[in-house]
Design a protein around this motif. Sequence first.
Motif, PDB file in Angstrom:
ATOM      1  N   SER A  62       0.879  -1.407   0.351  1.00 30.41           N
ATOM      2  CA  SER A  62       0.681   0.209   0.317  1.00 30.41           C
ATOM      3  C   SER A  62       1.063   0.744   0.377  1.00 30.41           C
ATOM      4  CB  SER A  62      -0.992   0.231   1.536  1.00 30.41           C
ATOM      5  OG  SER A  62      -1.610  -0.679   1.017  1.00 30.41           O
ATOM      6  N   ASP A 182      -6.114   0.321  -4.593  1.00 24.09           N
ATOM      7  CA  ASP A 182      -5.006  -1.083  -3.406  1.00 24.09           C
ATOM      8  C   ASP A 182      -6.184  -2.054  -2.742  1.00 24.09           C
ATOM      9  OD1 ASP A 182      -3.750  -1.694  -1.514  1.00 24.09           O
ATOM     10  OD2 ASP A 182      -3.811   0.644  -0.356  1.00 24.09           O
ATOM     11  N   GLU A 183      -5.948  -3.148  -2.397  1.00 21.48           N
ATOM     12  CA  GLU A 183      -6.734  -4.127  -2.799  1.00 21.48           C
ATOM     13  C   GLU A 183      -8.209  -3.881  -2.573  1.00 21.48           C
ATOM     14  OE1 GLU A 183      -5.954  -6.369   0.995  1.00 21.48           O
ATOM     15  OE2 GLU A 183      -3.663  -5.482   1.279  1.00 21.48           O
TER      16      GLU A 183
HETATM   17 MG   LIG Z   1      -2.618  -2.257   2.340  1.00 11.33          MG
END
Ligand SMILES: [Mg+2]
Lengths: 263, 434
Positions: A62, A182-183
Amino acid sequence: MSELAIDREIDRSKMQVSDEVAIEITNMNKWYGSFHVLRDINLTVNQGERIVIAGPSGSGKSTLIRCLNALEEHQQGTIIVDGTELSNDLKNIDKIRSEVGMVFQHFNLFPHLTILENCTLAPIWVRKTPKKEAEERAMHFLEKVKIPDQALKYPGQLSGGQQQRVAIARSLCMMPRIMLFDEPTSALDPEMIKEVLDTMIELAEEGMTMLCVTHEMGFARQVANRVIFMDAGQIVEQNEPEEFFNNPKSERTKLFLSQILGH
Amino acid sequence: MSDVSFVRTEMLPEQAPPASEVGALGWVKHNLFSSWFNTILTVVSLYAIYYVLSGVLPWIFQSVWNADSLNECREIMMATWGSTHGHACWAVINDRWLQLLFGFYPSHLYWRPILALVLLLVALAPVLYSDRVPTKMLIFSAIYPFLMPFLMWGGTIWGPISAALGFVAGWFVYSVLSKQVSELVGMIGAVVAAVIWWLVLSSYFTGAMSSVLPIGIEAVESRQFGGFMLAILLGVVAIGVSLPIGIVLALGRQSDLLIVKYLCVGFIEFIRGVPLITLLFVASLLLNLFLPPGTNFDIILRVMIMMTLFSAAYMAEVIRGGLAALPRGQYEGADSLGLNYWQAQRLIIMPQALKISIPGIVSTFIGIFKDTTLVSIIGLFDVIGLASAIRADTAWNGIYWELFAFIALLFFIVCFSMSRYSMYLERKLQTGHR
Ligand SMILES: [Mg+2]
Ligand SMILES: Nc1ncnc2c1ncn2[C@@H]1O[C@H](COP(=O)(O)OP(=O)(O)O)[C@@H](O)[C@H]1O
């Protein structure tokens, strides 16, 4: 997690990697206080690449992609996005942010605005697009993510999968050249993961440059042209998806893959 | 087949609930007599309500409305009910209500505060009911702050116009500097320009213009102000001005600029650490020591400033709570779309933080409105001050309850309205499903 079947043919005709460099990171280091979170990162991404970043929790995935639109500051090295170097100059930062779209794990939609307003806000205020044009474009992208009929609802009235698709549409309304994820599916129930992945695949099919932090290895295998494995703040291994999954080189990668693929 | 296997062959239709669960009977059973303990509570509460009302209602309704003094009131009570006990003498309100409402404001000019109040409601309408009133009305809301003092104090029209020109000057400087230099420089420049105008240039402007074009209405002096009108005047100004100042203070307190941050923290903590009454004494007595002799710094203006600062400090803390409740994701979402700091604050952060803070903000409003009664201690004739003055009159010497009941009613109406409005607003701004 892991291998979610992607049950449709992927149209690869427009998925072409050009020679033009989209992102160039050289010798980049970042610390949180005294904690060395990103260590000597070197990475070049060309226009049209679809890159999946994988790695254990806390490895700095991240942080890395948040550095790319200056949500986090890096302390050493250079990051050049679309020809503009990320420095402390606020003008550069604003320029890069309006060209790089970002989709978060928790959507980060604005709950006090309708779906349509969420999508038109930045075009109107940042790009100074006339309201009518911004609304037309927003409806276009909402149709693309298949929720035009929800345009006048509020985010709180939508399911998680729908919210994430709105978040993607909201980013697209700024006409970005690069998309960061991000995810995007980690906070979603299994049946909603698929609808979000479908949207992301469509985006890839149109030739968007994408950097995705994700654990969806099915997506990585079929859509990505490169998989990057990070551990302890470093890029440990990168390769084409087939090689990466079938023939991992480093011990850390092997361990990680065996854990998440459950072999 | 094993015993645990079961397949439903027919789906069950929906049925009406049993009669004891619905209707008036069901409600009573659920809400009043659901257990033996609740039954006791219900009975005790009913008795308490009966006890209070049986005393208060006759006092309110078996009362005297027409009399010229408390003694006359008592005579009428003796003649009618055979006792003076348990009957209200509303005659004092009947006799003095204009004074309780307007203080010593000249009676032939009562239309001016009344017009100011009506226009206040007109100016508030587009702010309070933004979805039902055309947005263009906001132009009047912007003019009102200059119109109101003119109506209340009268005098030359150039005073309010000159005050408005200060904002125009600030806005002009801002729009030039923010384009050519930066937004921050623009804002600082705007404040400096406006302050220079108000403190230095505006008195020349007003003097010159009123000698050339003497337009104006009869002036009313501050010491003639009083009554509930004064409470509304002070309350409206303190409420209206403290909200924006509170927002700025709350943002300042979160700022990365250390000097700004500590100035804001210092101001907030100092004001919150001091009782309002001491600030009012500073306004009424101490300021005279510091100001050059002969300066005429209006007492009501001084009190307004103190009450505004007091309320702003509390407001800042309430809003800070709202800001703290927002998830970081909202800032990141705004940043990632390329919104700058002020855009993010105005479009994303503040609307949500203020919405979260509505109950606290309205509590602060109600608190400061009721605190306006404290000005009676520094010698202004607000309703409380007037009530004491009326009791000092030989005709009404000895009367308490009726006056205070009337004052309580006035305050209750205003405060209750604010509270209801805040509940309406919260419901209106509810955007998720519950
Ligand atoms: Mg992360
Ligand atoms: N704001 C922060 N301050 C200090 N440490 C942080 C902060 N954000 C993340 N970290 C730490 O940095 C490391 C990398 O975090 P992150 O990039 O979120 O990892 P990932 O996304 O790969 O799970 C973790 O050890 C995390 O605890």
